[in-house]
Design a protein around this motif. Structure first.
Motif, PDB file in Angstrom:
ATOM      1  N   PHE A  11       0.814  -1.220   0.000  1.00 39.91           N
ATOM      2  CA  PHE A  11       0.000   0.000   0.000  1.00 39.91           C
ATOM      3  C   PHE A  11       0.850   1.274   0.000  1.00 39.91           C
ATOM      4  CE2 PHE A  11      -3.016  -2.949   2.319  1.00 39.91           C
ATOM      5  CZ  PHE A  11      -3.800  -3.185   1.204  1.00 39.91           C
ATOM      6  N   LYS A  12       2.187   1.139  -0.085  1.00 38.22           N
ATOM      7  CA  LYS A  12       3.094   2.289  -0.108  1.00 38.22           C
ATOM      8  C   LYS A  12       2.807   3.239   1.057  1.00 38.22           C
ATOM      9  CE  LYS A  12       5.194   0.851  -3.763  1.00 38.22           C
ATOM     10  NZ  LYS A  12       6.570   0.303  -3.631  1.00 38.22           N
ATOM     11  N   GLN A  13       2.725   2.655   2.226  1.00 38.04           N
ATOM     12  CA  GLN A  13       2.457   3.418   3.443  1.00 38.04           C
ATOM     13  C   GLN A  13       3.716   4.190   3.848  1.00 38.04           C
ATOM     14  OE1 GLN A  13       2.682   4.718   7.097  1.00 38.04           O
ATOM     15  NE2 GLN A  13       3.373   2.613   7.190  1.00 38.04           N
ATOM     16  N   ASN A  14       3.520   5.458   4.194  1.00 38.36           N
ATOM     17  CA  ASN A  14       4.651   6.329   4.526  1.00 38.36           C
ATOM     18  C   ASN A  14       5.125   6.125   5.955  1.00 38.36           C
ATOM     19  OD1 ASN A  14       4.742   7.590   2.008  1.00 38.36           O
ATOM     20  ND2 ASN A  14       3.312   9.196   2.619  1.00 38.36           N
ATOM     21  N   CYS A  15       5.968   5.129   6.165  1.00 37.77           N
ATOM     22  CA  CYS A  15       6.676   5.008   7.435  1.00 37.77           C
ATOM     23  C   CYS A  15       7.664   6.169   7.511  1.00 37.77           C
ATOM     24  CB  CYS A  15       7.406   3.671   7.484  1.00 37.77           C
ATOM     25  SG  CYS A  15       8.543   3.459   8.863  1.00 37.77           S
ATOM     26  N   SER A  16       7.779   6.781   8.682  1.00 40.85           N
ATOM     27  CA  SER A  16       8.661   7.944   8.813  1.00 40.85           C
ATOM     28  C   SER A  16       9.741   7.695   9.855  1.00 40.85           C
ATOM     29  CB  SER A  16       7.861   9.189   9.220  1.00 40.85           C
ATOM     30  OG  SER A  16       7.050   9.644   8.155  1.00 40.85           O
ATOM     31  N   LEU A  17      10.956   8.075   9.504  1.00 37.17           N
ATOM     32  CA  LEU A  17      12.086   8.055  10.429  1.00 37.17           C
ATOM     33  C   LEU A  17      12.370   9.490  10.866  1.00 37.17           C
ATOM     34  CD1 LEU A  17      14.557   6.744  11.822  1.00 37.17           C
ATOM     35  CD2 LEU A  17      15.800   7.045   9.658  1.00 37.17           C
ATOM     36  N   LEU A  18      12.382   9.716  12.167  1.00 41.06           N
ATOM     37  CA  LEU A  18      12.653  11.037  12.744  1.00 41.06           C
ATOM     38  C   LEU A  18      13.945  10.941  13.533  1.00 41.06           C
ATOM     39  CD1 LEU A  18       9.545  10.894  12.222  1.00 41.06           C
ATOM     40  CD2 LEU A  18       9.248  12.340  14.222  1.00 41.06           C
ATOM     41  N   ILE A  19      14.871  11.843  13.274  1.00 34.32           N
ATOM     42  CA  ILE A  19      16.194  11.781  13.915  1.00 34.32           C
ATOM     43  C   ILE A  19      16.461  13.067  14.686  1.00 34.32           C
ATOM     44  CG2 ILE A  19      18.675  11.561  13.539  1.00 34.32           C
ATOM     45  CD1 ILE A  19      17.993  10.086  10.901  1.00 34.32           C
ATOM     46  N   CYS A  20      16.762  12.919  15.971  1.00 29.47           N
ATOM     47  CA  CYS A  20      17.236  14.054  16.767  1.00 29.47           C
ATOM     48  C   CYS A  20      18.710  14.254  16.428  1.00 29.47           C
ATOM     49  CB  CYS A  20      17.058  13.777  18.256  1.00 29.47           C
ATOM     50  SG  CYS A  20      17.830  15.013  19.330  1.00 29.47           S
ATOM     51  N   GLU A  21      19.022  15.343  15.760  1.00 30.45           N
ATOM     52  CA  GLU A  21      20.392  15.550  15.287  1.00 30.45           C
ATOM     53  C   GLU A  21      21.347  15.909  16.412  1.00 30.45           C
ATOM     54  OE1 GLU A  21      20.499  17.093  10.945  1.00 30.45           O
ATOM     55  OE2 GLU A  21      18.804  18.151  11.895  1.00 30.45           O
ATOM     56  N   THR A  22      20.831  16.275  17.570  1.00 30.66           N
ATOM     57  CA  THR A  22      21.695  16.583  18.718  1.00 30.66           C
ATOM     58  C   THR A  22      22.213  15.319  19.377  1.00 30.66           C
ATOM     59  OG1 THR A  22      20.433  18.601  19.128  1.00 30.66           O
ATOM     60  CG2 THR A  22      21.843  17.813  20.914  1.00 30.66           C
ATOM     61  N   THR A  23      21.338  14.313  19.513  1.00 34.67           N
ATOM     62  CA  THR A  23      21.704  13.108  20.254  1.00 34.67           C
ATOM     63  C   THR A  23      21.962  11.893  19.380  1.00 34.67           C
ATOM     64  OG1 THR A  23      19.396  12.410  20.474  1.00 34.67           O
ATOM     65  CG2 THR A  23      20.261  13.904  22.171  1.00 34.67           C
ATOM     66  N   GLY A  24      21.473  11.918  18.138  1.00 35.22           N
ATOM     67  CA  GLY A  24      21.582  10.749  17.290  1.00 35.22           C
ATOM     68  C   GLY A  24      20.564   9.676  17.609  1.00 35.22           C
ATOM     69  N   HIS A  25      19.576  10.028  18.435  1.00 34.87           N
ATOM     70  CA  HIS A  25      18.492   9.088  18.733  1.00 34.87           C
ATOM     71  C   HIS A  25      17.355   9.311  17.737  1.00 34.87           C
ATOM     72  CE1 HIS A  25      19.549   7.776  23.077  1.00 34.87           C
ATOM     73  NE2 HIS A  25      20.631   7.942  22.340  1.00 34.87           N
ATOM     74  N   ALA A  26      16.580   8.246  17.513  1.00 37.79           N
ATOM     75  CA  ALA A  26      15.562   8.306  16.465  1.00 37.79           C
ATOM     76  C   ALA A  26      14.260   7.675  16.928  1.00 37.79           C
ATOM     77  CB  ALA A  26      16.066   7.586  15.212  1.00 37.79           C
ATOM     78  N   GLY A 193       1.143   8.938   0.038  1.00 40.89           N
ATOM     79  CA  GLY A 193       1.209  10.050  -0.886  1.00 40.89           C
ATOM     80  C   GLY A 193       2.099  11.196  -0.423  1.00 40.89           C
ATOM     81  N   PRO A 194       2.050  12.323  -1.167  1.00 38.74           N
ATOM     82  CA  PRO A 194       2.980  13.430  -0.927  1.00 38.74           C
ATOM     83  C   PRO A 194       2.606  14.283   0.271  1.00 38.74           C
ATOM     84  CG  PRO A 194       1.460  14.009  -2.681  1.00 38.74           C
ATOM     85  CD  PRO A 194       1.173  12.572  -2.336  1.00 38.74           C
ATOM     86  N   THR A 195       3.581  15.036   0.732  1.00 38.33           N
ATOM     87  CA  THR A 195       3.343  15.996   1.808  1.00 38.33           C
ATOM     88  C   THR A 195       2.528  17.179   1.279  1.00 38.33           C
ATOM     89  OG1 THR A 195       5.385  17.206   1.334  1.00 38.33           O
ATOM     90  CG2 THR A 195       5.509  15.407   2.961  1.00 38.33           C
ATOM     91  N   SER A 196       1.973  17.921   2.215  1.00 34.81           N
ATOM     92  CA  SER A 196       1.263  19.150   1.895  1.00 34.81           C
ATOM     93  C   SER A 196       1.337  20.040   3.129  1.00 34.81           C
ATOM     94  CB  SER A 196      -0.189  18.851   1.498  1.00 34.81           C
ATOM     95  OG  SER A 196      -0.870  20.034   1.100  1.00 34.81           O
ATOM     96  N   THR A 197       0.589  21.127   3.122  1.00 32.94           N
ATOM     97  CA  THR A 197       0.507  21.987   4.296  1.00 32.94           C
ATOM     98  C   THR A 197      -0.940  22.093   4.741  1.00 32.94           C
ATOM     99  OG1 THR A 197       0.196  24.058   3.085  1.00 32.94           O
ATOM    100  CG2 THR A 197       2.479  23.353   3.499  1.00 32.94           C
ATOM    101  N   PHE A 198      -1.131  22.375   6.015  1.00 27.61           N
ATOM    102  CA  PHE A 198      -2.490  22.556   6.507  1.00 27.61           C
ATOM    103  C   PHE A 198      -3.154  23.746   5.814  1.00 27.61           C
ATOM    104  CE2 PHE A 198      -1.419  20.466  10.841  1.00 27.61           C
ATOM    105  CZ  PHE A 198      -1.592  19.213  10.289  1.00 27.61           C
TER     106      PHE A 198
END
Length: 214
Positions: A11-26, A193-198
């Motif tokens: 289904f091409k589901q958008n799993c997202s990886l979020l990275i804290c660039e200060t600590t390297g934790h995700a 699908g693609p990102t957008s804005t509110f």
């Protein structure tokens, strides 16, 4: 905060990886499957996974959560407890949609409206947005003006409400009372699908756009 979208499952589901660039934790939001791909990107980015967050418990958003949690020894947080019945149906969901077998599970933490979740030095606000599923939540980074909305809102449309306990009126109410007040400038990552804005969706979305429905 660094973000990366990893489309997974048929289904091409958008799993997202979020990275804290200060600590390297995700954190990973909605690991619906293809865990080897997700782990390869974690290793490529050289980050330490700290949390798994779930917006809701349809199989394409959560079927890989327990395996990733076990492999990386991390907790699963979310969604709202009203989605428990969907988690209990994961084995049936996997058969119905021809996914690898998925066992029912309980997250380490249910989430409620107004709570906060954390990883590294990052904080995400939690908003309960029922309609697509009764326990659907979204995650909002006020510091970065980013939101992860699962299947509540998409570019040009809104989530389906024809699944058990879906409710279109409730979904529209969630969007208008929970998402729009966060601000027009917020960029959101939908479940597909693609990102957008509110702001763009508030003006032009055919289901909830104010200009179209004026």
């Amino acid at each position: 905060m660094k973000t990366k979208v990893i489309p997974v499952t048929p289904f091409k589901q958008n799993c997202s990886l979020l990275i804290c660039e200060t600590t390297g934790h995700a954190a990973v939001i909605d690991p619906g499957g293809e865990i080897e791909r997700i782990e390869a990107i974690l290793d490529e980015e050289q980050v330490k996974l700290e949390k798994i967050f779930l917006t809701h418990t349809h199989i394409d958003h959560c079927s890989g959560a327990t395996l990733l949690a076990k492999r990386r020894h991390v907790p699963i947080e979310g969604p709202h407890a009203a989605d428990l019945f969907w988690l209990e149906r994961l084995p049936q969901q996997s058969k119905l949609f021809n996914f690898p077998h998925a066992e029912a599970f309980i997250p380490d933490r249910w989430l409620t409206d107004g709570e906060r979740v954390h990883f590294g030095n990052e904080e995400l606000e939690v908003y309960h947005c029922p309609g697509h599923t009764p326990g659907h939540v979204i995650f909002f980074s006020r510091a970065h003006q980013l939101a992860w909305v699962g299947d509540v809102l998409f570019s040009g449309t809104i989530g389906r409400t024809d699944f058990p306990q879906g409710n279109q009126a409730e979904l529209i109410h969630s969007i208008r009372t929970k998402l729009w007040p966060l601000g027009d400038e917020v960029t959101f990552f939908p479940g597909h699908g693609p990102t957008s804005t509110f702001g763009k969706e508030r003006r032009t979305n055919r289901y909830v756009g104010e200009e179209i429905n004026a």
